[in-house]
Design an enzyme around this catalytic site. Structure first.
Site, PDB file in Angstrom:
ATOM      1  CG  HIS A  85     -15.322  12.483   4.434  1.00 53.92           C
ATOM      2  ND1 HIS A  85     -14.221  11.951   3.805  1.00 53.92           N
ATOM      3  CD2 HIS A  85     -16.154  12.907   3.447  1.00 53.92           C
ATOM      4  CE1 HIS A  85     -14.385  12.036   2.495  1.00 53.92           C
ATOM      5  NE2 HIS A  85     -15.544  12.610   2.246  1.00 53.92           N
ATOM      6  CG  ASP A 164     -16.064   2.864  -2.314  1.00 51.42           C
ATOM      7  OD1 ASP A 164     -17.084   3.312  -2.868  1.00 51.42           O
ATOM      8  OD2 ASP A 164     -15.074   3.560  -2.033  1.00 51.42           O
ATOM      9  NE  ARG A 171     -20.394   6.355  -7.897  1.00 56.13           N
ATOM     10  CZ  ARG A 171     -19.877   6.973  -6.842  1.00 56.13           C
ATOM     11  NH1 ARG A 171     -19.201   6.289  -5.932  1.00 56.13           N
ATOM     12  NH2 ARG A 171     -20.051   8.269  -6.676  1.00 56.13           N
ATOM     13  CB  SER A 186     -18.704   5.907  -2.205  1.00 61.75           C
ATOM     14  OG  SER A 186     -17.311   5.992  -2.381  1.00 61.75           O
ATOM     15  CE  LYS A 190     -13.804   6.511   0.225  1.00 60.84           C
ATOM     16  NZ  LYS A 190     -14.572   6.162  -0.968  1.00 60.84           N
TER      17      LYS A 190
END
Length: 439
Positions: A85, A164, A171, A186, A190
């Site tokens: 990621h 999320d 948020r 968060s 995922k």
């Protein structure tokens, strides 16, 4: 949960106390099913913003969000599934290179990707600039393809981490986006819901990144690695530079072309090096080797002998794409208007405001300002210089690829945000730090 009240959970977090797993799960489950209202969830987010969370709390929050929806079961895929990621940036083409590179070394890459908001498209948008390529394959096809080729890319499921999704939207409107525990949980929720056994994180820092300083990026990286340790996922974080765009290409088809060049061993120096660093960590996390030097050698070998490029072609063909583009990138979508942006002064590139250069590409249609926007896959910018490079007046510093003659705004933005000074400028470091708690 009988006897538990949200007001008590909010108060406890407001006062800086550590929440139990049960209290965190009560909040996440209640907000997901609607029994806890936005106003109480907002108060909880703000309390978390100011009081922070311990590593155990962040792990509990992550897993509660994972369990709020579907989880992808990748147990039928042989080997350790490693996901990667990136926290995002400009010209960040690494997934297109890393996936075939790591898979060619024998580590399975079962990638679930999204579409991009912002400067350019996400991995799916980039891949869809290849004629015929599609991400709509069944879970069964996905598993079979990873077992056969060691590589498949699929679009994100609609019901992964619904908690999320709700919390992220809240948020955004409560000024709590930049809370480290909330960002970290968060991202990690995922990745874990998508079935990863191990996770390699590319945490960006600099002008084009969410975390502007290496110190801020390190805090986020430590939080995510901490969550990984807490929930039993080997997680490695690499803090890398985004004070200037990565590589030279910014735009979907242009980035695919640059990815192919990198797999051929002809890619930009910074993009190639970052892929070797991240790829090495993926091979280590995937159990291929425990030695970074050997991992780099394996990656270099599959570039030099063409195995990574060949696997990329097979992967494209397996998902309906035209494999010929790896031999002839000119088959990719091309913009009709190509315009050079020339330097008005002689000197050295001293600064490239990555964020603004990304916006300049988005103005051409390379990215999305809202989820509903269409992307023009052919347009974008190819840089000709990077920080530290010498440039003469009249020499091109960038080339615009556009679908309209009206490129004046993008040209003026590039001239404004690529700074040239008389004195040589030292290039920023590409890698700031690697965080791996197993070492």
């Amino acid at each position: 949960m009988i006897g538990m009240r949200m007001v008590d959970v909010i108060q406890k977090k407001r006062d800086g106390e550590t929440l139990t797993d049960e209290e965190i799960r009560f909040f996440v489950d209640g907000y997901t099913d609607g029994s806890i209202q936005d106003y109480q969830a907002s108060a909880f987010l703000m309390a978390t913003y100011f009081s922070g969370m311990e590593s155990e709390e962040q792990g509990a929050l992550t897993m509660a969000m994972v369990e709020s929806g579907d989880r992808i079961d990748l147990s039928a895929i042989e080997g350790i599934k490693v996901d990667k990621h990136s926290t995002g940036g400009v010209g960040d083409t690494t997934t297109l290179i890393l996936a075939p590179l790591v898979a060619a070394c024998g580590v399975p890459v079962a990638k679930m990707s999204g579409r991009g908001l912002g400067h350019t498209g996400g991995t799916l948008d980039k891949l869809e600039s290849i004629e015929g390529f599609h991400v709509e394959i069944t879970e069964e096809q996905f598993v079979r393809q990873v077992n056969d080729l060691k590589l498949a890319v699929i679009g994100q499921s609609g019901n992964l981490t619904p908690a999320d999704k709700k919390l992220y939207a809240l948020r955004d409107v409560t000024a709590t986006v930049d809370s480290i525990p909330l960002i970290a949980s968060s991202i990690m929720s995922k990745k874990i819901a998508a079935g990863a056994d191990a996770i390699v994180l590319d945490v960006k820092t600099g002008d084009g990144a969410f975390m502007k300083t290496p110190e801020e990026a390190e805090v986020l990286a430590e939080a995510m690695v901490g969550i990984g340790s807490e929930v039993g996922r080997h997680t490695i974080a690499v803090i890398s530079d985004m004070s200037q765009p990565l590589g030279f290409a910014i735009g979907n088809a242009l980035e695919v072309k640059e990815a192919i060049e990198t797999l051929q061993g002809r890619g930009p120096e910074d993009l190639t090096e970052l892929c070797l660093v991240l790829g090495s960590k993926m091979l280590i996390a995937g159990g291929k080797t425990d030695d970074t030097k050997e991992a780099r050698h394996l990656l270099r070998e599959v570039i030099d002998n063409g195995a990574a490029l060949e696997l990329f072609a097979k992967f494209l063909e397996a998902q309906g794409g035209n494999p010929e583009i790896v031999r002839n990138p000119e088959l990719l979508p091309k913009a009709p208007v190509i315009r050079e942006v020339k330097s008005t002064t002689t000197g050295y590139v001293s600064k490239m405001e990555a964020d603004e250069i990304g916006v300049a590409a988005m103005l051409l249609g390379a990215g999305r300002a809202t989820k509903e926007d269409d992307i023009d896959l052919a347009v974008g910018i190819v840089l000709k210089k990077k920080i530290g490079d010498y440039v003469e007046a009249g020499e091109p510093i960038a080339v615009i690829h556009a679908n309209s003659e009206d490129t004046q705004k993008t040209e003026s933005m590039l001239c404004k945000h690529i700074h040239i000074s008389r004195q040589p400028k030292k290039r920023p470091p590409l890698i700031y730090k690697v965080i791996d708690r197993t070492n």
